[in-house]
Design a protein around this motif. Sequence first.
Motif, PDB file in Angstrom:
ATOM      1  N   PHE A  24       0.797  -1.223   0.000  1.00  0.00           N
ATOM      2  CA  PHE A  24       0.000   0.000   0.000  1.00  0.00           C
ATOM      3  C   PHE A  24       0.832   1.277   0.000  1.00  0.00           C
ATOM      4  CE2 PHE A  24      -2.892  -3.231   1.693  1.00  0.00           C
ATOM      5  CZ  PHE A  24      -3.885  -3.115   0.722  1.00  0.00           C
ATOM      6  N   SER A  25       2.131   1.141  -0.213  1.00  0.00           N
ATOM      7  CA  SER A  25       3.035   2.305  -0.255  1.00  0.00           C
ATOM      8  C   SER A  25       2.887   3.167   0.999  1.00  0.00           C
ATOM      9  CB  SER A  25       2.782   3.141  -1.516  1.00  0.00           C
ATOM     10  OG  SER A  25       2.978   2.361  -2.665  1.00  0.00           O
ATOM     11  N   ARG A  26       2.870   2.503   2.124  1.00  0.00           N
ATOM     12  CA  ARG A  26       2.757   3.181   3.417  1.00  0.00           C
ATOM     13  C   ARG A  26       3.985   2.831   4.258  1.00  0.00           C
ATOM     14  NH1 ARG A  26      -0.294   7.030   3.161  1.00  0.00           N
ATOM     15  NH2 ARG A  26      -0.393   7.028   5.405  1.00  0.00           N
ATOM     16  N   ALA A  27       4.217   3.598   5.283  1.00  0.00           N
ATOM     17  CA  ALA A  27       5.291   3.294   6.220  1.00  0.00           C
ATOM     18  C   ALA A  27       4.861   2.120   7.099  1.00  0.00           C
ATOM     19  CB  ALA A  27       5.594   4.507   7.093  1.00  0.00           C
ATOM     20  N   PRO A  28       5.805   1.263   7.494  1.00  0.00           N
ATOM     21  CA  PRO A  28       5.443   0.161   8.395  1.00  0.00           C
ATOM     22  C   PRO A  28       4.752   0.640   9.668  1.00  0.00           C
ATOM     23  CG  PRO A  28       7.632  -0.194   7.506  1.00  0.00           C
ATOM     24  CD  PRO A  28       7.207   1.191   7.078  1.00  0.00           C
ATOM     25  N   GLY A  29       5.103   1.829  10.136  1.00  0.00           N
ATOM     26  CA  GLY A  29       4.457   2.374  11.327  1.00  0.00           C
ATOM     27  C   GLY A  29       2.963   2.594  11.135  1.00  0.00           C
ATOM     28  N   ALA A  30       2.576   2.936   9.917  1.00  0.00           N
ATOM     29  CA  ALA A  30       1.145   3.135   9.631  1.00  0.00           C
ATOM     30  C   ALA A  30       0.399   1.808   9.743  1.00  0.00           C
ATOM     31  CB  ALA A  30       0.956   3.729   8.242  1.00  0.00           C
ATOM     32  N   ILE A  31       1.020   0.749   9.265  1.00  0.00           N
ATOM     33  CA  ILE A  31       0.393  -0.565   9.340  1.00  0.00           C
ATOM     34  C   ILE A  31       0.349  -1.040  10.788  1.00  0.00           C
ATOM     35  CG2 ILE A  31       0.440  -2.936   8.492  1.00  0.00           C
ATOM     36  CD1 ILE A  31      -0.004  -0.631   6.338  1.00  0.00           C
ATOM     37  N   SER A  32       1.397  -0.748  11.540  1.00  0.00           N
ATOM     38  CA  SER A  32       1.399  -1.087  12.968  1.00  0.00           C
ATOM     39  C   SER A  32       0.282  -0.358  13.698  1.00  0.00           C
ATOM     40  CB  SER A  32       2.752  -0.731  13.599  1.00  0.00           C
ATOM     41  OG  SER A  32       3.764  -1.541  13.054  1.00  0.00           O
ATOM     42  N   ALA A  33      -0.003   0.865  13.269  1.00  0.00           N
ATOM     43  CA  ALA A  33      -1.112   1.627  13.874  1.00  0.00           C
ATOM     44  C   ALA A  33      -2.444   0.961  13.549  1.00  0.00           C
ATOM     45  CB  ALA A  33      -1.094   3.075  13.388  1.00  0.00           C
ATOM     46  N   TRP A  34      -2.588   0.417  12.335  1.00  0.00           N
ATOM     47  CA  TRP A  34      -3.814  -0.318  12.003  1.00  0.00           C
ATOM     48  C   TRP A  34      -4.020  -1.455  12.981  1.00  0.00           C
ATOM     49  CZ3 TRP A  34      -3.681  -1.633   6.030  1.00  0.00           C
ATOM     50  CH2 TRP A  34      -3.654  -0.456   5.283  1.00  0.00           C
ATOM     51  N   ILE A  35      -2.942  -2.186  13.237  1.00  0.00           N
ATOM     52  CA  ILE A  35      -3.028  -3.340  14.147  1.00  0.00           C
ATOM     53  C   ILE A  35      -3.356  -2.867  15.561  1.00  0.00           C
ATOM     54  CG2 ILE A  35      -1.747  -5.231  15.206  1.00  0.00           C
ATOM     55  CD1 ILE A  35      -0.119  -5.361  12.550  1.00  0.00           C
ATOM     56  N   ALA A  36      -2.654  -1.837  16.025  1.00  0.00           N
ATOM     57  CA  ALA A  36      -2.837  -1.351  17.401  1.00  0.00           C
ATOM     58  C   ALA A  36      -4.251  -0.837  17.643  1.00  0.00           C
ATOM     59  CB  ALA A  36      -1.812  -0.260  17.707  1.00  0.00           C
ATOM     60  N   THR A  37      -4.820  -0.173  16.651  1.00  0.00           N
ATOM     61  CA  THR A  37      -6.150   0.413  16.831  1.00  0.00           C
ATOM     62  C   THR A  37      -7.270  -0.529  16.377  1.00  0.00           C
ATOM     63  OG1 THR A  37      -6.103   1.463  14.646  1.00  0.00           O
ATOM     64  CG2 THR A  37      -5.280   2.773  16.527  1.00  0.00           C
ATOM     65  N   GLY A  38      -6.901  -1.550  15.586  1.00  0.00           N
ATOM     66  CA  GLY A  38      -7.924  -2.439  15.040  1.00  0.00           C
ATOM     67  C   GLY A  38      -8.742  -1.750  13.959  1.00  0.00           C
ATOM     68  N   TYR A  39      -8.162  -0.728  13.326  1.00  0.00           N
ATOM     69  CA  TYR A  39      -8.884   0.078  12.343  1.00  0.00           C
ATOM     70  C   TYR A  39      -8.091   0.156  11.041  1.00  0.00           C
ATOM     71  CZ  TYR A  39     -10.923   4.207  10.122  1.00  0.00           C
ATOM     72  OH  TYR A  39     -11.505   5.071   9.235  1.00  0.00           O
ATOM     73  N   ILE A  40      -8.739  -0.176   9.931  1.00  0.00           N
ATOM     74  CA  ILE A  40      -8.159  -0.016   8.600  1.00  0.00           C
ATOM     75  C   ILE A  40      -8.933   1.114   7.927  1.00  0.00           C
ATOM     76  CG2 ILE A  40      -7.788  -1.070   6.344  1.00  0.00           C
ATOM     77  CD1 ILE A  40      -7.728  -3.798   7.770  1.00  0.00           C
ATOM     78  N   PRO A  41      -8.240   2.148   7.446  1.00  0.00           N
ATOM     79  CA  PRO A  41      -8.948   3.248   6.781  1.00  0.00           C
ATOM     80  C   PRO A  41      -9.775   2.747   5.590  1.00  0.00           C
ATOM     81  CG  PRO A  41      -6.692   3.880   7.267  1.00  0.00           C
ATOM     82  CD  PRO A  41      -6.800   2.408   7.555  1.00  0.00           C
ATOM     83  N   PRO A  42     -10.962   3.304   5.404  1.00  0.00           N
ATOM     84  CA  PRO A  42     -11.869   2.844   4.351  1.00  0.00           C
ATOM     85  C   PRO A  42     -11.270   2.849   2.941  1.00  0.00           C
ATOM     86  CG  PRO A  42     -13.035   4.276   5.853  1.00  0.00           C
ATOM     87  CD  PRO A  42     -11.585   4.328   6.249  1.00  0.00           C
ATOM     88  N   ALA A  43     -10.312   3.715   2.673  1.00  0.00           N
ATOM     89  CA  ALA A  43      -9.715   3.773   1.335  1.00  0.00           C
ATOM     90  C   ALA A  43      -9.057   2.452   0.935  1.00  0.00           C
ATOM     91  CB  ALA A  43      -8.691   4.903   1.266  1.00  0.00           C
ATOM     92  N   TYR A  44      -8.748   1.606   1.903  1.00  0.00           N
ATOM     93  CA  TYR A  44      -8.055   0.343   1.636  1.00  0.00           C
ATOM     94  C   TYR A  44      -8.988  -0.870   1.642  1.00  0.00           C
ATOM     95  CZ  TYR A  44      -4.125   3.355   2.627  1.00  0.00           C
ATOM     96  OH  TYR A  44      -3.240   4.400   2.601  1.00  0.00           O
ATOM     97  N   HIS A  45     -10.216  -0.706   2.029  1.00  0.00           N
ATOM     98  CA  HIS A  45     -11.118  -1.842   2.202  1.00  0.00           C
ATOM     99  C   HIS A  45     -11.288  -2.662   0.928  1.00  0.00           C
ATOM    100  CE1 HIS A  45     -13.300  -0.049   5.969  1.00  0.00           C
ATOM    101  NE2 HIS A  45     -11.993  -0.144   6.123  1.00  0.00           N
ATOM    102  N   TYR A  46     -11.577  -2.010  -0.180  1.00  0.00           N
ATOM    103  CA  TYR A  46     -11.844  -2.758  -1.413  1.00  0.00           C
ATOM    104  C   TYR A  46     -10.594  -3.520  -1.869  1.00  0.00           C
ATOM    105  CZ  TYR A  46     -13.230  -3.992  -6.125  1.00  0.00           C
ATOM    106  OH  TYR A  46     -13.506  -4.691  -7.266  1.00  0.00           O
ATOM    107  N   ALA A  47      -9.456  -2.845  -1.875  1.00  0.00           N
ATOM    108  CA  ALA A  47      -8.214  -3.499  -2.314  1.00  0.00           C
ATOM    109  C   ALA A  47      -7.883  -4.692  -1.424  1.00  0.00           C
ATOM    110  CB  ALA A  47      -7.059  -2.497  -2.311  1.00  0.00           C
ATOM    111  N   ILE A  48      -8.057  -4.537  -0.121  1.00  0.00           N
ATOM    112  CA  ILE A  48      -7.784  -5.636   0.800  1.00  0.00           C
ATOM    113  C   ILE A  48      -8.747  -6.783   0.546  1.00  0.00           C
ATOM    114  CG2 ILE A  48      -7.905  -6.338   3.229  1.00  0.00           C
ATOM    115  CD1 ILE A  48      -6.713  -3.548   3.886  1.00  0.00           C
ATOM    116  N   HIS A  49     -10.016  -6.466   0.397  1.00  0.00           N
ATOM    117  CA  HIS A  49     -11.006  -7.505   0.136  1.00  0.00           C
ATOM    118  C   HIS A  49     -10.626  -8.304  -1.114  1.00  0.00           C
ATOM    119  CE1 HIS A  49     -14.835  -9.535  -0.376  1.00  0.00           C
ATOM    120  NE2 HIS A  49     -14.841  -9.088  -1.621  1.00  0.00           N
ATOM    121  N   MET A  50     -10.290  -7.611  -2.195  1.00  0.00           N
ATOM    122  CA  MET A  50      -9.950  -8.287  -3.449  1.00  0.00           C
ATOM    123  C   MET A  50      -8.636  -9.064  -3.332  1.00  0.00           C
ATOM    124  SD  MET A  50     -12.578  -7.783  -5.182  1.00  0.00           S
ATOM    125  CE  MET A  50     -12.056  -8.535  -6.714  1.00  0.00           C
TER     126      MET A  50
END
Length: 85
Positions: free
Chosen positions: A29-55
Amino acid sequence: MARTKRQLLRSVREVVEAYGGTNATARRFSRAPGAISAWIATGYIPPAYHYAIHMDMWQLGNEVDPSVFGYHVYPPLQMRRKVIA
């Protein structure tokens, strides 16, 4: 042709691990690893990534529970599977 059973991913951590870890997800997703770690810590994935992740997960043979994206589907997924199957 027999259908293979898809693995149901029920948390942000499981989704990230399915990509191969934090660094692999960050590269995807061309993001910093820290951003992904924040997803894990908060249990929240920003909506802009939902479709790509689903597919992506579908192509990898996985299914993402809607609750991972913050959606609460009723009846619970286990009950829907019994009705659909």
